[in-house]
Design a protein around this motif. Structure first.
Motif, PDB file in Angstrom:
ATOM      1  N   PHE A  52      -0.216  34.714 -13.626  1.00 61.71           N
ATOM      2  CA  PHE A  52      -0.982  34.296 -12.450  1.00 61.71           C
ATOM      3  C   PHE A  52      -2.265  35.112 -12.286  1.00 61.71           C
ATOM      4  CE2 PHE A  52       3.293  32.722 -11.177  1.00 61.71           C
ATOM      5  CZ  PHE A  52       2.965  31.373 -11.257  1.00 61.71           C
ATOM      6  N   SER A  53      -2.218  36.372 -12.643  1.00 59.75           N
ATOM      7  CA  SER A  53      -3.432  37.194 -12.588  1.00 59.75           C
ATOM      8  C   SER A  53      -4.459  36.683 -13.595  1.00 59.75           C
ATOM      9  CB  SER A  53      -3.098  38.660 -12.877  1.00 59.75           C
ATOM     10  OG  SER A  53      -2.235  39.159 -11.877  1.00 59.75           O
ATOM     11  N   TYR A  54      -3.998  36.335 -14.784  1.00 56.73           N
ATOM     12  CA  TYR A  54      -4.882  35.760 -15.796  1.00 56.73           C
ATOM     13  C   TYR A  54      -5.493  34.445 -15.280  1.00 56.73           C
ATOM     14  CZ  TYR A  54      -6.455  33.460 -20.055  1.00 56.73           C
ATOM     15  OH  TYR A  54      -7.211  32.799 -20.986  1.00 56.73           O
ATOM     16  N   GLY A  55      -4.677  33.606 -14.677  1.00 57.90           N
ATOM     17  CA  GLY A  55      -5.168  32.347 -14.119  1.00 57.90           C
ATOM     18  C   GLY A  55      -6.224  32.588 -13.056  1.00 57.90           C
ATOM     19  N   LEU A  83       8.011  33.238  -5.794  1.00 56.76           N
ATOM     20  CA  LEU A  83       8.649  32.491  -6.882  1.00 56.76           C
ATOM     21  C   LEU A  83       8.506  30.991  -6.661  1.00 56.76           C
ATOM     22  CD1 LEU A  83      10.360  32.659  -9.472  1.00 56.76           C
ATOM     23  CD2 LEU A  83      12.393  32.686  -8.002  1.00 56.76           C
ATOM     24  N   VAL A  84       8.706  30.553  -5.428  1.00 56.77           N
ATOM     25  CA  VAL A  84       8.555  29.128  -5.101  1.00 56.77           C
ATOM     26  C   VAL A  84       7.108  28.695  -5.341  1.00 56.77           C
ATOM     27  CG1 VAL A  84       8.640  27.418  -3.239  1.00 56.77           C
ATOM     28  CG2 VAL A  84      10.463  29.130  -3.454  1.00 56.77           C
ATOM     29  N   LEU A  85       6.156  29.479  -4.826  1.00 56.55           N
ATOM     30  CA  LEU A  85       4.747  29.157  -5.016  1.00 56.55           C
ATOM     31  C   LEU A  85       4.389  29.171  -6.502  1.00 56.55           C
ATOM     32  CD1 LEU A  85       1.907  28.579  -3.917  1.00 56.55           C
ATOM     33  CD2 LEU A  85       1.600  31.068  -3.686  1.00 56.55           C
ATOM     34  N   GLY A  86       4.884  30.156  -7.221  1.00 63.71           N
ATOM     35  CA  GLY A  86       4.597  30.248  -8.648  1.00 63.71           C
ATOM     36  C   GLY A  86       5.103  29.042  -9.420  1.00 63.71           C
ATOM     37  N   CYS A  87       6.309  28.610  -9.123  1.00 62.90           N
ATOM     38  CA  CYS A  87       6.847  27.414  -9.777  1.00 62.90           C
ATOM     39  C   CYS A  87       6.006  26.188  -9.447  1.00 62.90           C
ATOM     40  CB  CYS A  87       8.304  27.186  -9.356  1.00 62.90           C
ATOM     41  SG  CYS A  87       9.470  28.359 -10.071  1.00 62.90           S
ATOM     42  N   ALA A  88       5.628  26.063  -8.185  1.00 60.99           N
ATOM     43  CA  ALA A  88       4.809  24.919  -7.770  1.00 60.99           C
ATOM     44  C   ALA A  88       3.430  24.954  -8.436  1.00 60.99           C
ATOM     45  CB  ALA A  88       4.664  24.900  -6.251  1.00 60.99           C
ATOM     46  N   VAL A  89       2.836  26.132  -8.509  1.00 63.38           N
ATOM     47  CA  VAL A  89       1.510  26.262  -9.110  1.00 63.38           C
ATOM     48  C   VAL A  89       1.558  25.909 -10.595  1.00 63.38           C
ATOM     49  CG1 VAL A  89      -0.247  27.944  -9.802  1.00 63.38           C
ATOM     50  CG2 VAL A  89       0.533  27.876  -7.437  1.00 63.38           C
ATOM     51  N   LEU A  90       2.515  26.462 -11.325  1.00 64.31           N
ATOM     52  CA  LEU A  90       2.570  26.180 -12.764  1.00 64.31           C
ATOM     53  C   LEU A  90       2.892  24.718 -13.045  1.00 64.31           C
ATOM     54  CD1 LEU A  90       4.204  29.339 -14.381  1.00 64.31           C
ATOM     55  CD2 LEU A  90       1.879  28.501 -14.658  1.00 64.31           C
ATOM     56  N   ILE A  94       0.537  25.923 -20.740  1.00 62.99           N
ATOM     57  CA  ILE A  94       0.846  25.960 -19.304  1.00 62.99           C
ATOM     58  C   ILE A  94       2.171  25.250 -19.029  1.00 62.99           C
ATOM     59  CG2 ILE A  94       0.114  25.174 -17.000  1.00 62.99           C
ATOM     60  CD1 ILE A  94      -2.774  25.549 -17.969  1.00 62.99           C
ATOM     61  N   THR A  95       2.414  24.158 -19.725  1.00 66.54           N
ATOM     62  CA  THR A  95       3.669  23.429 -19.550  1.00 66.54           C
ATOM     63  C   THR A  95       4.855  24.296 -19.973  1.00 66.54           C
ATOM     64  OG1 THR A  95       2.553  21.311 -19.871  1.00 66.54           O
ATOM     65  CG2 THR A  95       4.942  21.345 -20.200  1.00 66.54           C
ATOM     66  N   VAL A  96       4.722  24.998 -21.083  1.00 72.13           N
ATOM     67  CA  VAL A  96       5.785  25.896 -21.538  1.00 72.13           C
ATOM     68  C   VAL A  96       6.023  27.007 -20.511  1.00 72.13           C
ATOM     69  CG1 VAL A  96       6.384  27.624 -23.297  1.00 72.13           C
ATOM     70  CG2 VAL A  96       5.503  25.388 -23.982  1.00 72.13           C
ATOM     71  N   ALA A 125       5.420  26.829 -17.303  1.00 69.42           N
ATOM     72  CA  ALA A 125       6.045  26.194 -16.132  1.00 69.42           C
ATOM     73  C   ALA A 125       7.537  26.000 -16.370  1.00 69.42           C
ATOM     74  CB  ALA A 125       5.368  24.861 -15.826  1.00 69.42           C
ATOM     75  N   ILE A 126       7.885  25.471 -17.519  1.00 64.84           N
ATOM     76  CA  ILE A 126       9.303  25.263 -17.847  1.00 64.84           C
ATOM     77  C   ILE A 126      10.036  26.598 -17.874  1.00 64.84           C
ATOM     78  CG2 ILE A 126      10.890  24.536 -19.677  1.00 64.84           C
ATOM     79  CD1 ILE A 126       8.774  22.320 -20.325  1.00 64.84           C
ATOM     80  N   GLY A 127       9.395  27.609 -18.437  1.00 59.91           N
ATOM     81  CA  GLY A 127      10.010  28.932 -18.490  1.00 59.91           C
ATOM     82  C   GLY A 127      10.291  29.505 -17.114  1.00 59.91           C
ATOM     83  N   LEU A 128       9.316  29.420 -16.217  1.00 58.17           N
ATOM     84  CA  LEU A 128       9.530  29.964 -14.876  1.00 58.17           C
ATOM     85  C   LEU A 128      10.540  29.133 -14.096  1.00 58.17           C
ATOM     86  CD1 LEU A 128       8.766  32.270 -13.003  1.00 58.17           C
ATOM     87  CD2 LEU A 128       6.923  30.845 -12.095  1.00 58.17           C
ATOM     88  N   LEU A 129      10.449  27.822 -14.233  1.00 60.49           N
ATOM     89  CA  LEU A 129      11.401  26.954 -13.530  1.00 60.49           C
ATOM     90  C   LEU A 129      12.840  27.185 -13.996  1.00 60.49           C
ATOM     91  CD1 LEU A 129       9.294  23.689 -13.430  1.00 60.49           C
ATOM     92  CD2 LEU A 129      10.101  24.954 -11.430  1.00 60.49           C
ATOM     93  N   THR A 130      13.025  27.422 -15.279  1.00 56.18           N
ATOM     94  CA  THR A 130      14.390  27.618 -15.785  1.00 56.18           C
ATOM     95  C   THR A 130      14.930  29.016 -15.496  1.00 56.18           C
ATOM     96  OG1 THR A 130      13.570  28.181 -17.991  1.00 56.18           O
ATOM     97  CG2 THR A 130      14.191  25.887 -17.612  1.00 56.18           C
ATOM     98  N   THR A 131      14.047  29.996 -15.340  1.00 55.49           N
ATOM     99  CA  THR A 131      14.518  31.350 -15.025  1.00 55.49           C
ATOM    100  C   THR A 131      14.571  31.622 -13.523  1.00 55.49           C
ATOM    101  OG1 THR A 131      12.284  32.259 -15.287  1.00 55.49           O
ATOM    102  CG2 THR A 131      13.743  32.335 -17.220  1.00 55.49           C
ATOM    103  N   ALA A 132      13.952  30.765 -12.735  1.00 58.52           N
ATOM    104  CA  ALA A 132      13.904  30.983 -11.281  1.00 58.52           C
ATOM    105  C   ALA A 132      15.281  31.168 -10.646  1.00 58.52           C
ATOM    106  CB  ALA A 132      13.142  29.846 -10.604  1.00 58.52           C
ATOM    107  N   PRO A 133      16.286  30.360 -10.997  1.00 61.42           N
ATOM    108  CA  PRO A 133      17.597  30.582 -10.372  1.00 61.42           C
ATOM    109  C   PRO A 133      18.189  31.961 -10.680  1.00 61.42           C
ATOM    110  CG  PRO A 133      17.511  28.417 -11.398  1.00 61.42           C
ATOM    111  CD  PRO A 133      16.274  29.151 -11.830  1.00 61.42           C
TER     112      PRO A 133
END
Length: 132
Positions: free
Chosen positions: A24-27, A76-83, A113-115, A117-125
């Motif tokens: 997110f800092s890079y973005g 975490l919620v915002l990060g998942c939504a952003v990605l 970016i898609t990878v 997003a999938i990574g953060l969404l799958t590790t979020a729980p």
């Protein structure tokens, strides 16, 4: 996070949180540089809604990074939504809006970016219980 709380967090969770904060800092930097270089018209070739979204990523990315580093679940919620929305927006920009001249670099970046997003969404729980 408070040092005592952070000390109790497993290393794998710390890596996920810090890795996401780096992304997110890079973005933030990428979008800030685009705006600093070309002004608020940095994304003028896109429809207004898409240009506005890409411009607002300066704020959304920075806030997601900060909230994650503070150990907040909303980060975490915002990060998942952003990605997830960033992957979709870049997909639209590369494949729908400008399919002929999107170029390989734009498509590789969109796939990356898609990878992420999938990574953060799958590790979020797994990360969720360690945040407050």
């Amino acid at each position: 996070m408070i040092d005592e709380e952070w000390a109790a967090v497993p290393r794998s969770i710390k890596l996920i949180v810090c890795g996401a904060a780096v992304v997110f800092s890079y973005g933030t930097v990428v979008h800030a540089v685009a705006i600093a270089d070309r002004g608020l018209d940095a994304y003028e070739r896109y429809p207004m809604w898409l240009a506005l979204y890409f411009t607002l990523l300066v704020v959304f990315d920075a806030v997601a990074a900060l909230l994650l580093l503070l150990g907040r679940r909303i980060g975490l919620v915002l990060g998942c939504a952003v990605l997830a929305t960033d992957a979709a927006a870049n997909g639209y920009a590369n494949y729908v809006f400008d399919p002929g001249s999107g170029g390989a670099a734009g498509r590789v970046f969109q796939a990356f970016i898609t990878v992420l997003a999938i990574g953060l969404l799958t590790t979020a729980p797994r990360v969720w219980p360690w945040l407050r």
